[in-house]
Write an enzyme that holds these catalytic residues in place. Structure first.
Site, PDB file in Angstrom:
ATOM      1  N   SER A  22       0.818  -1.217   0.000  1.00 33.02           N
ATOM      2  CA  SER A  22       0.000   0.000   0.000  1.00 33.02           C
ATOM      3  C   SER A  22       0.849   1.263   0.000  1.00 33.02           C
ATOM      4  CB  SER A  22      -0.911   0.009   1.237  1.00 33.02           C
ATOM      5  OG  SER A  22      -0.135  -0.032   2.422  1.00 33.02           O
ATOM      6  N   LYS A  23       2.123   1.143   0.358  1.00 37.16           N
ATOM      7  CA  LYS A  23       2.994   2.314   0.462  1.00 37.16           C
ATOM      8  C   LYS A  23       3.328   2.931  -0.902  1.00 37.16           C
ATOM      9  CE  LYS A  23       3.358   2.209   4.957  1.00 37.16           C
ATOM     10  NZ  LYS A  23       2.780   3.255   5.809  1.00 37.16           N
TER      11      LYS A  23
END
Length: 346
Positions: free
Chosen positions: A47-48
């Site tokens: 998700s980063k």
């Protein structure tokens, strides 16, 4: 005449629009419907990617980043990988201060992506000059034409998920989501997603997952920082020994704490039952779901979305290593033998 090729201009165009996958076997005994937002489908496998891309493009738009600039960040591994990936495409140097708690797999990946890596001791206070927070600040001060992303205190961290993850989940569930369960580290993922979802329907319950040894749950309940809550734990990217400004505690309804051991076993269980090869924090988030279910949090009408933040390949020397699990005391002798499925033919 140029051929019409249906291709992305670069890998960054693949960020976002990750799938929502129904969880079947692992949730078969639970009341409700459970869906995983599988963030490993981002090109950097976490998700980063969303915050790295968003924050860097905002810095470019504001003229803070220029040709030849260096990007500096603190990371447990995933944000660093995403920043390194974006830096490669955009032509920036990348320096990362990493917690020694990060798996060797993650550190090797960062080096493979061209980043300069400083490995800092994990179990020191946030204001210790050896902590990865302080090391990153020092490197920023010493490096000309550098920017420090500072994801723990950067409002753009939250904004990235407000603009992407939240709308995606709302649209994928056609507005029928009743609960969001997500791990909280920097807090950007859960806060940004929750803020968007709460604006659409304030009755959606937002549940943060915290680690034993972290201060977040107690701070949420009391608004007081209690250093006595802090002690070493093994889960990476979950919980904190400080209060991140990127966390909006007002949009989170409750926190649920999970243990290192149960989270590790649940990560392995997800991989073996759902065929989704998940990381340690994904195990943590579904361990929280199990606990909440036992407490009666969900019913047959619940539509629960859990965020699986990253990919299991980053934990081969930890959660998916029988030796590491045994070294932590997470296996007894019998369970080690049950887990070993490799047979060598001589």
């Amino acid at each position: 005449m140029k051929p019409k090729i249906n291709a992305c201009d670069n890998i960054l165009e693949l960020i976002g629009n990750t799938p929502l996958v129904k969880l079947n076997k692992i949730a078969s005994s639970l009341s409700g419907n459970f869906y995983a937002k599988v963030e490993a489908f981002n090109p950097g496998h976490s998700s980063k990617d969303r915050i790295a891309h968003y924050i860097i493009e905002e810095a470019e738009r504001k003229g803070i980043l220029k040709q030849g600039s260096t990007i500096i960040e603190t990371t447990s591994g995933n944000t660093g990988f995403s920043i390194a990936m974006v830096s490669i495409i955009k032509g920036y140097d990348c320096i990362l201060a990493v917690s020694s708690k990060s798996s060797k797999d993650k550190i090797d990946m960062l080096r493979s992506m061209g980043a300069k890596v400083y490995v800092c001791p994990a179990h020191v206070s946030a204001d210790d000059p050896r902590s990865y927070y302080q090391v990153a600040k020092r490197l920023h001060e010493e490096t000309k034409d550098s920017i420090y992303i500072n994801q723990y205190f950067n409002a753009l961290n939250l904004e990235a998920h407000y603009n992407s993850t939240g709308p995606e989940i709302w649209n994928q569930t056609n507005g029928c989501i009743t609960h969001l369960v997500a791990c909280s580290g920097t807090g950007g993922t859960i806060s940004g997603t929750a803020k968007y979802l709460k604006e659409q329907n304030p009755n959606i319950k937002i549940i943060g997952v915290d680690a034993y040894g972290s201060v977040l749950k107690k701070y949420h309940e009391t608004r007081e920082f209690d250093a006595n809550e802090i002690y070493p734990y093994r889960i990476e990217g979950l919980g904190k020994n400080l209060i991140p400004a990127a966390t909006d505690f007002d949009v989170i309804d409750i926190f649920e704490k999970v243990t290192d051991q149960e989270s590790a076993h649940t990560a392995r269980e997800i991989s073996k039952t759902e065929g989704i090869f998940v990381g340690y924090t994904s195990g943590a988030v579904f361990q929280a779901v199990k606990q909440l279910s036992a407490e009666g949090e969900f019913n047959e009408n619940s539509n629960v979305v859990v965020i699986f933040p990253d990919h299991g390949s980053r934990y081969m020397s930890k959660v998916y290593s029988d030796d590491w699990m045994a070294d932590q005391g997470f296996f007894d002798v019998e369970s080690v033998e049950e887990e070993k499925a490799i047979q060598y033919v001589k």
